[in-house]
Motif scaffolding. Sequence first.
Motif, PDB file in Angstrom:
ATOM      1  N   THR A  19      35.215   8.840 -41.588  1.00  0.00           N
ATOM      2  CA  THR A  19      36.386   8.305 -41.081  1.00  0.00           C
ATOM      3  C   THR A  19      36.069   6.596 -41.067  1.00  0.00           C
ATOM      4  N   LEU A  20      37.008   5.806 -41.602  1.00  0.00           N
ATOM      5  CA  LEU A  20      36.714   4.225 -41.920  1.00  0.00           C
ATOM      6  C   LEU A  20      37.803   3.527 -41.569  1.00  0.00           C
ATOM      7  N   LEU A  21      38.064   2.319 -41.658  1.00  0.00           N
ATOM      8  CA  LEU A  21      38.668   1.490 -42.049  1.00  0.00           C
ATOM      9  C   LEU A  21      40.456   2.170 -42.829  1.00  0.00           C
ATOM     10  N   ALA A  22      41.180   1.239 -42.454  1.00  0.00           N
ATOM     11  CA  ALA A  22      42.436   2.350 -43.128  1.00  0.00           C
ATOM     12  C   ALA A  22      42.601   0.805 -44.961  1.00  0.00           C
ATOM     13  N   THR A  90      26.836   6.222 -51.548  1.00  0.00           N
ATOM     14  CA  THR A  90      26.315   4.886 -51.392  1.00  0.00           C
ATOM     15  C   THR A  90      27.845   4.808 -51.438  1.00  0.00           C
ATOM     16  N   GLY A  91      27.939   3.300 -50.585  1.00  0.00           N
ATOM     17  CA  GLY A  91      29.170   2.520 -49.973  1.00  0.00           C
ATOM     18  C   GLY A  91      29.581   1.354 -50.147  1.00  0.00           C
ATOM     19  N   PRO A 154      39.981  -3.208 -54.219  1.00  0.00           N
ATOM     20  CA  PRO A 154      39.407  -3.629 -53.173  1.00  0.00           C
ATOM     21  C   PRO A 154      39.422  -2.116 -52.265  1.00  0.00           C
ATOM     22  N   PHE A 155      38.639  -1.761 -52.078  1.00  0.00           N
ATOM     23  CA  PHE A 155      38.421  -0.049 -50.947  1.00  0.00           C
ATOM     24  C   PHE A 155      36.971   0.190 -50.492  1.00  0.00           C
ATOM     25  N   ARG A 156      37.071  -0.847 -49.199  1.00  0.00           N
ATOM     26  CA  ARG A 156      36.362  -0.163 -48.691  1.00  0.00           C
ATOM     27  C   ARG A 156      35.763   0.926 -48.687  1.00  0.00           C
ATOM     28  N   THR A 157      33.756   1.589 -48.535  1.00  0.00           N
ATOM     29  CA  THR A 157      33.446   2.840 -48.569  1.00  0.00           C
ATOM     30  C   THR A 157      32.398   2.818 -47.522  1.00  0.00           C
ATOM     31  N   ARG A 158      31.450   3.770 -47.615  1.00  0.00           N
ATOM     32  CA  ARG A 158      30.400   4.023 -46.373  1.00  0.00           C
ATOM     33  C   ARG A 158      29.772   4.899 -47.067  1.00  0.00           C
ATOM     34  N   PRO A 263      20.754   3.784 -47.726  1.00  0.00           N
ATOM     35  CA  PRO A 263      22.075   4.614 -48.171  1.00  0.00           C
ATOM     36  C   PRO A 263      21.495   4.345 -49.323  1.00  0.00           C
ATOM     37  N   ARG A 264      21.671   5.101 -50.599  1.00  0.00           N
ATOM     38  CA  ARG A 264      21.152   5.307 -52.121  1.00  0.00           C
ATOM     39  C   ARG A 264      22.136   5.796 -52.688  1.00  0.00           C
ATOM     40  N   SER A 265      22.481   5.428 -53.772  1.00  0.00           N
ATOM     41  CA  SER A 265      23.597   5.776 -54.866  1.00  0.00           C
ATOM     42  C   SER A 265      22.280   6.999 -55.367  1.00  0.00           C
ATOM     43  N   VAL A 266      23.304   7.508 -55.171  1.00  0.00           N
ATOM     44  CA  VAL A 266      22.810   9.347 -55.748  1.00  0.00           C
ATOM     45  C   VAL A 266      23.352  10.424 -56.802  1.00  0.00           C
ATOM     46  N   VAL A 267      23.122  10.322 -57.858  1.00  0.00           N
ATOM     47  CA  VAL A 267      24.310  11.084 -58.016  1.00  0.00           C
ATOM     48  C   VAL A 267      24.259  11.813 -59.179  1.00  0.00           C
TER      49      VAL A 267
END
Length: 434
Positions: A19-22, A90-91, A154-158, A263-267
């Motif tokens: 859960t992250l920032l709104a 990844t974010g 703009p969309f902050r993700t982790r 964290p790495r991009s893994v798809v």
Amino acid sequence: MGTTNATRRAGVALLSALTLLALPVVGGEVAGTSATAAAAGPGAAQRPNPGSWQGGWAASPQAPTEAFTPNWSQQGFADQTVRQVVRVSTGGTRARIELSNRYGGTPLRITGATVARTDNGASVEKGSVRQLTFGGHHSTTVPAGSDATSDAVPFRTRALESLTVTLYLAGPTGPATFHMMSSSTSYRARGDHRADRGGAAFTETSESWYYLTGVEVSGGGVPPRNGVVAFGDSITDGVGSTPDTDNRYPDELAERFAAAGRPRSVVNQGIGGNQVTNDTDWFGEKGVVRFEKDVLGEPGVGTVIVLEGINDIGASAAGGVGAPTPEVSVAQLIAGHRSLIRQAHARGIRVIGATLTPIKGSFYDSPVNEAKRDAVNAWIRTSGAYDDVVDLDRAVSDPADRDSIAPAYDSGDHLHPGDAGYRAMAEALDLRTL
């Protein structure tokens, strides 16, 4: 149409999304760009680039079919909203989505789309819904046979955060490009509910993904050419894992990177039933063809893990799944693997070869098929054709019978691992070689 169910379910606890920032609610139009940052060459300095794009999540598109369980691909959609939940590996600070009409017979009209942080089921977190645009417009038309990428928002993700992408399809779409075996619940509602926070309107469910083939992120400060693509068939796709728990082996690999603080991009570019050398009506274009679109087309990819070939071996035999395909020799299958390696190396991408996992006791089990599997595995292990090898056969096999999956790792069909087996596969990978 009523609710559809997964073909296999095992007991395992649900992984919690972070859960992250709104974020601000839907309202104003967000300007952005749909241009893809150019990939750095093999010799480029590996410095963090806040503007470079990485694959947060992906799924390989397939032609519409109802091979195993009912889904919505053949009839498509009309005045309906589809809500789909995915987890990014990844974010970053910006996001965009990819949509595919690769197998559509007519242009696809997307009336509107949103992205939000997942709450529970079809509901999303309060204040997190963001409207997506395409070239500055809320709607877009994707030509038949083509893909589309939204503008950046703009969309902050982790890392390991679950996101919900919602598409409103006002007009009839015709048969839908989709991904059949999602091991994840998608939701459908009548009318336009793209901005809904709650999930009450989404009364129908399906375990496939529709049109959505990627969520990309940027602004995370990661090195370019850092991403990992897992390429393969149902064992990469995660068949046998518990739905809605993100326990496929690529998911488990992403968790290992995150737990290590890197964290790495893994798809995941697996398709259940897919083959290296043969096209199939149910299970996608052959690997040597789709590799260019599904792997080389991914942004920021530096490494690909290839785990594919057991369907080439087994699908020509009685007892296989789907219509039989032409028999494939060991030499033909090795030639297909060499084609994948050449394609990757031509783009400066490192290729990890994974040995084919056990089939004893499954519908593919026969002396001829086992001999082929052993021969292909011997080539993967000893030829030196791959840049590195991960022995997934040994990782999940029974020490008392190396031709069988260990009981603790078996989903029950003696071919596909369960949650514990996929975890063991991810743990067999050396993070230093990826």
